[in-house]
Design a protein around this motif. Structure first.
Motif, PDB file in Angstrom:
ATOM      1  N   ALA A 324      -1.088   6.962  -4.432  1.00 55.10           N
ATOM      2  CA  ALA A 324      -0.069   5.717  -3.907  1.00 55.10           C
ATOM      3  C   ALA A 324      -0.710   4.371  -3.587  1.00 55.10           C
ATOM      4  CB  ALA A 324       0.747   6.435  -2.563  1.00 55.10           C
ATOM      5  N   LEU A 349       5.943   5.363  -5.668  1.00 49.37           N
ATOM      6  CA  LEU A 349       6.276   5.474  -4.260  1.00 49.37           C
ATOM      7  C   LEU A 349       7.717   5.888  -4.454  1.00 49.37           C
ATOM      8  CD1 LEU A 349       6.161   4.335  -1.499  1.00 49.37           C
ATOM      9  CD2 LEU A 349       7.107   2.267  -1.922  1.00 49.37           C
ATOM     10  N   HIS A 448      11.531   2.710   1.132  1.00 51.57           N
ATOM     11  CA  HIS A 448      10.526   2.235   0.435  1.00 51.57           C
ATOM     12  C   HIS A 448       9.687   1.070   1.137  1.00 51.57           C
ATOM     13  CE1 HIS A 448      12.922   4.292  -2.672  1.00 51.57           C
ATOM     14  NE2 HIS A 448      11.721   4.300  -3.340  1.00 51.57           N
ATOM     15  N   GLY A 452       5.905   2.303   2.077  1.00 53.41           N
ATOM     16  CA  GLY A 452       4.810   1.442   1.300  1.00 53.41           C
ATOM     17  C   GLY A 452       4.108   0.581   1.885  1.00 53.41           C
TER      18      GLY A 452
END
Length: 487
Positions: A324, A349, A448, A452
């Protein structure tokens, strides 16, 4: 002691009534219906404690014995449990209209919420009006694009807080900070203000929302035996009333203040008040409170829960975390926060979010539906009035669908067309059909962005190198280490 005694008496009544109902239904079934198989009343009563603690796991074990479409009979309520994507497709798509209404948990009737809730209302003009408001005013792409700056601001506040913790070497309660970010984003959309300004307020609101969600989802003896509604043996109605009252008191204060000042903030409250002035049948202050209750509980509890689980899985799987981080570094630069325009360029992701929702759906049994008429599915008759439960947790861990189903492996979704929008029935954490969660578009953006940015901006270790048991209610506490930004 009196509470335990009440529950024991309730269980005896429930078992007696169930036995009577099963005997009468057996005779009726031989004449009319081919009902799905299921465990005996005695087996259900024996498993009642486990059903209350981890219903999705207990139902999955029972389904292994009785099949992917299973009938439970407790008291006066027939429940059909579905643990197969092929059969759930029948509910979400083939017969969506026939299963479009909800059974009403008694806990949702406090303050008459079930009669005003977009989540529990039957298909009706009011339900359609509320869905249109959600789809057109709040969760449309146009509305979400217009509020990007607000999400960006709340995301920066989250990252600044985590950065401060990293400088002090302090652990971060990941679920709490994700909750604070989510609820402040929603409260700014609704009321142009932060609900949570410090850690104490965050814990308070999180406690209210989490406890309310937990109370509503707890199997309630009152739902199976009408006589018990006078007793409230588990205290579920009393607790639900307490939590709903606290949120309504906040909403009342904010609505009254807005009406008194007459100031326009161009937020969701203004929009709803304007609708109420134009059409009092479609919207009024009571319906506004109930809509906000639905959106705040659904929009914060699931988002913070999923973020917490995703972080726990990634810290516990360094290989997935490294992949990731590498994708984020190559796409947006290490240490930089994610912009919403970046999300489509981050397939790994996306895979992490899907894999987390597969293993840890926010609503493991989804919200129950109800059969409007007798419906035939998979060769069995689903009787009118039966409650339909989709065991999303069981489907997500079915070895006939997923390789190594209990392993966290985002790679399974790379190159896959499977999404969470209700079109692929092996992964429907937000439901499907006309009853799909209206907040799905916002939830996916928030997940997200938060996840992230947290993993791109920091390295993480479990506090005291201990992986907490989130399933047992232990919060994820992890220590962040700041990563220098790319030039």
């Amino acid at each position: 002691m009196s509470m335990d005694y009440s529950i024991i008496i309730s269980l005896l009544l429930l078992f007696s009534c169930t036995t009577i109902h099963v005997l009468s239904n057996t005779i009726r079934r031989k004449r009319n219906h081919n009902l799905p198989p299921g465990p005996s009343p005695l087996t259900l009563v024996r498993n009642l404690v486990e059903l209350g603690k981890k219903p999705q796991q207990t139902l999955a074990k029972l389904a292994n014995l009785h099949g992917p479409i299973m009938r439970l009979k407790l008291g006066q309520l027939t429940t059909i449990v579905i643990s197969s994507p092929n059969i759930s497709k029948e509910v979400f798509q083939t017969h969506d209209l026939l299963f479009s209404n909800r059974t009403i948990p008694h806990a949702t009737t406090v303050h008459n919420h079930s009669h005003n809730s977009v989540a529990f209302l039957p298909i009706s003009p009011l339900w359609r009006d509320l869905r249109k408001i959600c789809n057109n005013q709040l969760f449309s792409n146009k509305s979400l694009d217009a509020s990007q700056n607000l999400r960006r601001k709340k995301l920066h506040e989250l990252l600044n807080h985590v950065h401060a913790c990293s400088l002090r070497g302090e652990a971060v309660d990941v679920g709490t900070v994700a909750f604070r970010t989510s609820i402040n984003f929603l409260s700014n959309i609704f009321f142009s203000m932060d609900f949570v300004n410090n850690e104490d307020e965050s814990e308070e609101y999180k406690g209210i929302v989490e406890n309310l969600a937990r109370v509503i989802s707890t199997p309630n003896l009152e739902d199976f035996l009408a006589l018990l509604k006078m007793v409230d043996p588990q205290g579920i109605r009393r607790r639900a009333t307490t939590y709903v009252s606290k949120l309504f008191a906040i909403f009342d204060r904010l609505i009254d203040k807005r009406l008194e000042l007459g100031v326009s903030n161009d937020d969701m409250l203004d929009t709803l008040l304007n609708i109420s002035q134009e059409n009092g049948q479609k919207m009024d202050t009571k319906k506004i409170k109930h809509l906000f209750l639905d959106l705040i509980v659904a929009g914060t509890d699931t988002t913070s829960y999923t973020t917490e689980w995703a972080m726990a899985e990634l810290i516990n799987n360094p290989n997935a975390m490294s992949k990731a981080k590498r994708e984020l570094e190559q796409t947006i630069g290490i240490g930089n926060p994610i912009e919403e325009s970046d999300i489509t360029r981050l397939p790994y992701l996306h895979a992490i979010i899907k894999e987390t929702l597969r293993l840890h759906p926010g609503a493991p049994l989804l919200l129950p539906r109800q059969a409007n008429i007798d419906v035939e599915i998979n060769g069995y008759t689903i009787p009118q009035g039966a409650q339909i439960v989709i065991n999303e947790w069981a489907i997500g861990r079915d070895p006939s669908i997923w390789d190594n189903p209990t392993s966290f492996s985002p790679e399974r979704f790379l190159g896959s067309e499977i999404d969470v929008k209700g079109r692929h029935f092996q992964l429907t954490p937000f439901g499907g059909g006309r009853r799909i969660c209206p907040g799905l578009p916002l939830a996916m953006r928030m997940l997200h962005l938060m996840l992230g940015s947290l993993i791109n901006g920091f390295d993480w270790n479990f506090e005291n190198d201990v992986n907490p048991d989130i399933d047992m209610g232990q919060p994820l506490r992890a220590i962040p280490f700041r990563i220098n930004k790319s030039s």
